[in-house]
Design a protein around this motif. Structure first.
Motif, PDB file in Angstrom:
ATOM      1  N   GLY A 156      23.823  35.523  10.210  1.00  0.00           N
ATOM      2  CA  GLY A 156      23.659  34.083  10.056  1.00  0.00           C
ATOM      3  C   GLY A 156      24.026  33.335  11.326  1.00  0.00           C
ATOM      4  N   PHE A 157      25.136  33.739  11.954  1.00  0.00           N
ATOM      5  CA  PHE A 157      25.531  33.113  13.216  1.00  0.00           C
ATOM      6  C   PHE A 157      24.435  33.286  14.257  1.00  0.00           C
ATOM      7  CE2 PHE A 157      27.221  33.485  17.495  1.00  0.00           C
ATOM      8  CZ  PHE A 157      27.897  32.282  17.627  1.00  0.00           C
ATOM      9  N   ALA A 158      23.910  34.501  14.389  1.00  0.00           N
ATOM     10  CA  ALA A 158      22.887  34.761  15.403  1.00  0.00           C
ATOM     11  C   ALA A 158      21.607  33.989  15.117  1.00  0.00           C
ATOM     12  CB  ALA A 158      22.606  36.258  15.472  1.00  0.00           C
ATOM     13  N   LYS A 159      21.223  33.912  13.841  1.00  0.00           N
ATOM     14  CA  LYS A 159      19.987  33.196  13.496  1.00  0.00           C
ATOM     15  C   LYS A 159      20.080  31.720  13.864  1.00  0.00           C
ATOM     16  CE  LYS A 159      17.864  35.994   9.892  1.00  0.00           C
ATOM     17  NZ  LYS A 159      17.128  35.956   8.614  1.00  0.00           N
ATOM     18  N   PHE A 160      21.238  31.115  13.660  1.00  0.00           N
ATOM     19  CA  PHE A 160      21.331  29.670  13.827  1.00  0.00           C
ATOM     20  C   PHE A 160      21.943  29.253  15.167  1.00  0.00           C
ATOM     21  CE2 PHE A 160      21.164  30.143   9.161  1.00  0.00           C
ATOM     22  CZ  PHE A 160      20.010  29.417   8.939  1.00  0.00           C
ATOM     23  N   THR A 194      20.205  27.870   3.771  1.00  0.00           N
ATOM     24  CA  THR A 194      20.035  29.314   3.630  1.00  0.00           C
ATOM     25  C   THR A 194      19.568  29.603   2.212  1.00  0.00           C
ATOM     26  OG1 THR A 194      22.324  29.750   2.935  1.00  0.00           O
ATOM     27  CG2 THR A 194      21.869  29.735   5.297  1.00  0.00           C
ATOM     28  N   ALA A 195      18.687  30.570   2.079  1.00  0.00           N
ATOM     29  CA  ALA A 195      18.156  30.912   0.760  1.00  0.00           C
ATOM     30  C   ALA A 195      18.363  32.387   0.495  1.00  0.00           C
ATOM     31  CB  ALA A 195      16.672  30.567   0.677  1.00  0.00           C
ATOM     32  N   ASP A 196      18.727  32.685  -0.741  1.00  0.00           N
ATOM     33  CA  ASP A 196      18.935  34.082  -1.120  1.00  0.00           C
ATOM     34  C   ASP A 196      17.626  34.686  -1.605  1.00  0.00           C
ATOM     35  OD1 ASP A 196      20.498  36.486  -1.823  1.00  0.00           O
ATOM     36  OD2 ASP A 196      22.173  35.099  -1.654  1.00  0.00           O
ATOM     37  N   SER A 197      17.665  35.976  -1.922  1.00  0.00           N
ATOM     38  CA  SER A 197      16.498  36.680  -2.433  1.00  0.00           C
ATOM     39  C   SER A 197      16.531  36.662  -3.956  1.00  0.00           C
ATOM     40  CB  SER A 197      16.484  38.124  -1.919  1.00  0.00           C
ATOM     41  OG  SER A 197      16.420  38.135  -0.514  1.00  0.00           O
ATOM     42  N   GLY A 198      15.371  36.351  -4.556  1.00  0.00           N
ATOM     43  CA  GLY A 198      15.265  36.235  -5.998  1.00  0.00           C
ATOM     44  C   GLY A 198      14.264  35.161  -6.343  1.00  0.00           C
ATOM     45  N   SER A 199      14.216  34.767  -7.613  1.00  0.00           N
ATOM     46  CA  SER A 199      13.229  33.761  -8.000  1.00  0.00           C
ATOM     47  C   SER A 199      13.492  32.427  -7.311  1.00  0.00           C
ATOM     48  CB  SER A 199      13.211  33.576  -9.520  1.00  0.00           C
ATOM     49  OG  SER A 199      14.437  33.085  -9.997  1.00  0.00           O
ATOM     50  N   ALA A 248      22.848  34.632   1.247  1.00  0.00           N
ATOM     51  CA  ALA A 248      22.804  33.191   1.527  1.00  0.00           C
ATOM     52  C   ALA A 248      24.172  32.599   1.830  1.00  0.00           C
ATOM     53  CB  ALA A 248      22.154  32.440   0.362  1.00  0.00           C
ATOM     54  N   VAL A 249      25.201  32.959   1.053  1.00  0.00           N
ATOM     55  CA  VAL A 249      26.528  32.372   1.292  1.00  0.00           C
ATOM     56  C   VAL A 249      27.120  32.879   2.606  1.00  0.00           C
ATOM     57  CG1 VAL A 249      28.857  32.048   0.382  1.00  0.00           C
ATOM     58  CG2 VAL A 249      26.901  31.957  -1.175  1.00  0.00           C
ATOM     59  N   PRO A 250      27.101  34.205   2.900  1.00  0.00           N
ATOM     60  CA  PRO A 250      27.597  34.616   4.225  1.00  0.00           C
ATOM     61  C   PRO A 250      26.743  34.119   5.381  1.00  0.00           C
ATOM     62  CG  PRO A 250      26.755  36.502   2.986  1.00  0.00           C
ATOM     63  CD  PRO A 250      26.854  35.374   2.031  1.00  0.00           C
ATOM     64  N   TYR A 251      25.436  33.954   5.188  1.00  0.00           N
ATOM     65  CA  TYR A 251      24.625  33.303   6.215  1.00  0.00           C
ATOM     66  C   TYR A 251      25.180  31.907   6.510  1.00  0.00           C
ATOM     67  CZ  TYR A 251      20.339  36.252   6.564  1.00  0.00           C
ATOM     68  OH  TYR A 251      19.419  37.240   6.831  1.00  0.00           O
ATOM     69  N   ALA A 252      25.487  31.167   5.442  1.00  0.00           N
ATOM     70  CA  ALA A 252      26.027  29.814   5.629  1.00  0.00           C
ATOM     71  C   ALA A 252      27.363  29.861   6.353  1.00  0.00           C
ATOM     72  CB  ALA A 252      26.172  29.118   4.277  1.00  0.00           C
ATOM     73  N   ALA A 286      23.341  26.309   0.617  1.00  0.00           N
ATOM     74  CA  ALA A 286      22.929  27.668   0.280  1.00  0.00           C
ATOM     75  C   ALA A 286      22.303  27.648  -1.104  1.00  0.00           C
ATOM     76  CB  ALA A 286      24.118  28.622   0.309  1.00  0.00           C
ATOM     77  N   LEU A 287      21.066  28.134  -1.215  1.00  0.00           N
ATOM     78  CA  LEU A 287      20.348  28.203  -2.485  1.00  0.00           C
ATOM     79  C   LEU A 287      20.431  29.639  -2.996  1.00  0.00           C
ATOM     80  CD1 LEU A 287      17.190  26.117  -1.470  1.00  0.00           C
ATOM     81  CD2 LEU A 287      19.283  25.311  -2.593  1.00  0.00           C
ATOM     82  N   VAL A 288      21.091  29.827  -4.142  1.00  0.00           N
ATOM     83  CA  VAL A 288      21.491  31.165  -4.576  1.00  0.00           C
ATOM     84  C   VAL A 288      21.172  31.352  -6.056  1.00  0.00           C
ATOM     85  CG1 VAL A 288      23.379  32.835  -4.600  1.00  0.00           C
ATOM     86  CG2 VAL A 288      23.449  30.933  -2.989  1.00  0.00           C
ATOM     87  N   GLY A 289      20.529  32.447  -6.404  1.00  0.00           N
ATOM     88  CA  GLY A 289      20.378  32.810  -7.802  1.00  0.00           C
ATOM     89  C   GLY A 289      21.697  33.313  -8.365  1.00  0.00           C
TER      90      GLY A 289
END
Length: 587
Positions: free
Chosen positions: A60-64, A386-391, A420-424, A438-441
């Motif tokens: 997450g740090f590297a992406k942002f 950040t978005a997690d994987s899922g619906s 998503a949460v650790p990305y944030a 963070a959008l998380v299922g």
């Protein structure tokens, strides 16, 4: 004072400009952990709840930030736990360096406690992998790991046995079989293709009447140039999910996401175009690109290994996206016939009207589409999402409107849950002044997110964690229904219920529970205004189908067959699916 190998590691990271290391301690890295203490915690040791979370936070740090993310883990199980996050870095082309402990050299080969063959473990994931067995190796090993991670946008792993960490550091000598290293530096360069190839690309694009552009994360630094090309060619621009934040969605020619989670305008543009320009994307689902032979293609990518993999492109330009487009733009002709562009813009306008109506369709209790729709209306223009994987990824992909300088990302290629949460967390250290969402299922929340809320609290991070609370592993449930026609298997899919808002309050965070769609607007406004972390716990309907907007009624047919087979949930699912499609068809 005696400088140990551990001391040198910490100092060298500081020399590289590393401000924090995401980590979890263990006796396999005691020598390095002690060095952080002696260095007054500079760089900062950020303690996550699990080594996998440390790796995800580094991603997450590297992406942002665009810089190398660094994580640290102990030997054995700690090293093993890093693996998923490092694969996420590899597949999404993100620079991460992992420093890993190992059993003392004197015990290696003796089946000692926590002794694992780390080379076998990391061989596939790491672009650079090295054991440091003597102090003199260290400068070159660590520097090369940082440089390789930067150059190849990939993970690198440095393994240091715990007894080596405690040895006195000794620099490499000017002698045979010693390897020196240069001081840490971040050289920059831009690769530009040959001008003849650029001219050929311009000829292909100029000769078309219906130009479509597909962009990925590789176009992020070339947003202005992409805009200029689209204006000249009268083109529309579709976005792979990793490139969702490259161009704003309020630009009338931006058709949004592409693929299974994509939009109807993107699907129809690719179906009908006669020219395709791919910029900085390795989007894997070629069935969502034009039929082979229907469109002539041009691809731009800095990595020659990605050229021509997804579509039989006629002209391939290996180069930096911005510099290559700058060379291409003067050769492009302004298209006077804007009918293709006019159709794209009308389709895009219609799309946003349709999905907003779909988001308003009643559900039990909350339509998950409406969660993201209400966020889009209030999204700060400098936010990081950040978005997690899922619906929940479906609703992020289709309904979140990128505006202003919003940045966003997800696990685009590995599609791993729990990121998503650790990305944030990583994003908070990359760009600390930006609002975080963070959008998380609820499946991903139970897997990783709940524990990492403690890390957000510990470091005083301001973040809104929105939980799509439906007590179902919803994406897999829908895959079973849509692809296999199977009813929901309760033992596999149903999650234990818990109040995420109450859990947040129990650890000192703000928790907001939503059971009524009328509460959503106020809930988002309250959460975004709070000076701290908030868990927004939204009870949403698992039976709102993430039907691909480009689909015919085939999936509705599958649901009908499920009703006839006696799936107890299928009738309600069918009703909601039909209601959603009818909303789409209404004028």
């Amino acid at each position: 004072m005696l400088m140990t190998v551990g001391d040198f590691v910490v100092q060298r990271l500081r020399d590289w400009g590393v401000k924090q290391v995401f980590a979890y301690p263990g006796d396999g890295i005691n020598g390095i952990v002690a060095a952080f203490g002696k260095a007054d915690n500079d760089p900062r040791f950020i303690q996550t709840r699990h080594e996998e979370m440390a790796a995800f936070a580094a991603v997450g740090f590297a992406k942002f930030s665009g810089d190398v993310g660094v994580c640290l883990a102990t030997s054995g199980p700690g090293a093993i736990h890093l693996l998923n996050g490092l694969y996420d870095a590899k597949l999404d082309h993100v620079p991460v360096v992992a420093i890993v402990g190992q059993t003392a050299r004197t015990a290696q080969g003796g089946s000692f406690q926590q002794e694992v063959d780390l080379h076998s473990l990391f061989r596939d994931v790491a672009s650079f992998l090295i054991d440091v067995t003597v102090p003199e190796q260290l400068p070159n090993a660590l520097d090369r790991a940082m440089r390789t991670a930067q150059a190849e946008r990939a993970p690198a792993v440095v393994i240091i046995p715990n007894d080596v960490q405690e040895q006195e550091y000794s620099a490499p000598k000017h002698e045979f079989k010693y390897i020196p290293s240069s001081p840490p530096s971040r050289p920059s360069s831009s690769v530009v293709p040959a001008l003849d190839d650029v001219r050929r690309a311009a000829e292909v694009l100029n000769s078309g009447e219906k130009v479509a552009i597909l962009i990925g994360q590789g176009a992020r630094e070339a947003a202005e140039e992409v805009h200029a090309v689209a204006e000249l060619l009268g083109a529309g621009v579709a976005k792979a999910l990793l490139g969702k934040d490259v161009l704003a969605d309020d630009l009338p020619y931006v058709t949004g996401s592409i693929g299974l989670l994509g939009t109807r305008p993107s699907y129809e543009m690719m179906r009908d175009c006669d020219r395709l320009l791919i910029i900085g994307s390795n989007f894997p689902y070629s069935q969502f690109l034009p039929q082979y032979g229907k469109a002539r293609g041009v691809q731009i990518d800095v990595d020659g290994r990605s050229i021509g993999m997804r579509y039989p492109t006629e002209v391939n330009l290996v180069g930096d996206a911005r510099e290559t487009l700058r060379a291409l733009i003067p050769l492009l002709e302004h298209k006077t016939d804007r009918s293709w562009r006019a159709k794209i813009e009308a389709d895009v306008e219609r799309w946003w009207e349709v999905v907003e109506r779909q988001a308003q369709v009643p559900a039990d209790p909350v339509n998950p589409m409406r969660i993201v729709s209400e966020l889009s209306k209030r999204l700060p223009h400098n936010a990081i999402v950040t978005a997690d994987s899922g619906s929940a990824t479906n609703w992020y992909a289709r309904l979140l409107k990128i505006r202003g300088n919003v940045r966003s990302s997800l696990s685009g290629t590995l599609a791993t849950m729990g990121c998503a949460v650790p990305y944030a967390l990583g994003a908070a250290f990359a760009q600390p002044d930006r609002p975080l969402i963070a959008l998380v299922g609820d499946g991903a929340m139970q897997m990783n997110g709940m524990a990492e809320l403690l890390t957000l609290r510990r470091y005083g991070i301001r973040c809104v964690v929105c939980v799509f609370h439906n007590n179902d592993l919803n994406q897999v449930t829908w895959e079973l229904r849509a692809m296999g026609g199977a009813p929901k298997f309760e033992e596999s899919q149903t999650l234990p219920d818990i109040s995420y808002a109450a859990f947040a309050r129990s650890i000192g965070l703000q928790g907001i529970e939503v059971n009524d769609p009328a509460q959503l607007a106020t809930a988002w406004e309250t959460a975004l205004a709070f000076d701290g972390s908030t868990v927004l716990d939204v009870h949403c309907d698992p039976n709102v189908p993430p039907i691909p907007p480009h689909a015919t009624f085939e999936q509705i047919k599958d649901m009908t067959e499920a009703v006839l087979r006696g799936d107890p949930d299928a009738w309600d699912v069918l009703r909601r699916g039909l209601q959603t499609k009818i909303q789409e068809l209404l004028p």
